[in-house]
Design a protein around this motif. Sequence first.
Motif, PDB file in Angstrom:
ATOM      1  N   LEU A  47       3.683  -0.977   0.071  1.00 25.20           N
ATOM      2  CA  LEU A  47       2.576  -0.292   0.736  1.00 25.20           C
ATOM      3  C   LEU A  47       3.015   0.324   2.057  1.00 25.20           C
ATOM      4  O   LEU A  47       2.585   1.438   2.399  1.00 25.20           O
ATOM      5  N   GLU A  51       2.406   4.088   3.446  1.00 25.18           N
ATOM      6  CA  GLU A  51       1.654   4.351   4.679  1.00 25.18           C
ATOM      7  C   GLU A  51       2.455   5.187   5.665  1.00 25.18           C
ATOM      8  O   GLU A  51       1.888   5.957   6.444  1.00 25.18           O
ATOM      9  N   HIS A  84      -6.954   0.048  -1.253  1.00 19.78           N
ATOM     10  CA  HIS A  84      -6.237   0.815  -0.229  1.00 19.78           C
ATOM     11  C   HIS A  84      -6.018   2.241  -0.732  1.00 19.78           C
ATOM     12  O   HIS A  84      -5.589   2.444  -1.865  1.00 19.78           O
TER      13      HIS A  84
END
Length: 265
Positions: A47, A51, A84
């Motif tokens: 992740l 990001e 997310h």
Amino acid sequence: MFVDSHCHIDFPELAQRLPQLLENMKTNQVTHALCISVTLEDFPRVLALAEQHPNLYASVGVHPDYEEDAEEPTLERLVTLSAHPRVVGTGETGLDYYRLNGRSIDEMEWQRERFRTHIRAARQTGKPLIIHTRSSADDTLRLMREENAREAGGVMHCFTETWDIARQALDEGFYISLSGIVTFKSAADLQETAKKVPLDRMLIETDSPYLAPVPYRGKTNEPAWVRHVGEFIAGLRGVPVETVAEQTTENFFRLFKHIDRNAHA
């Protein structure tokens, strides 16, 4: 323009070279890459890449080889992590009977139950499935049908099965993704399958750091080399490489609809 629909650039042998990998992607016109989760324990680093870089995205799930992940992928946990916005897929998940380690297929029920959980999470979140199947195609397809995986959609990643299995997966609404294996001299059967898969249902990938395509076979793979997969398929089918690049890229954005196709590094 190419995309790498399946890579593991969070793995140490690639993560330590990330700036160069991203530059190599630019040089080879590879605009986006989907970084695939194999355990929930290591999901945070997958992740983090998504990001930090606008053209990298993440999936969430547990690979069937990881029986003893530190965190069990429950339906609730998968749904929570999928919320997310940088998470666009569920998996990789599926079945792998290649290494039974002395156990019978009947003893792999834990894999089948975990696969069911991932399918249910994908249906609930709308984040499509990334399916791994090895020595388990019949059970994989059976569970896909029983759990209505068609509702979530997805891709059979690093496909190495027969045309009959590909056809059944296509009938369930899934895409077929081809890796560097298709370029190997030993992959004549897979090459015949690659000629038959409709271009509007095909993806390409590296599965890096594994399975580097010819001419890099045996080396550490990377997303930039997905173009060699595309070029080989174009030659196999007798079509311009631009046709394969454009169609597989369009397919990628159609399937992973939460990705911003205009976000470049």
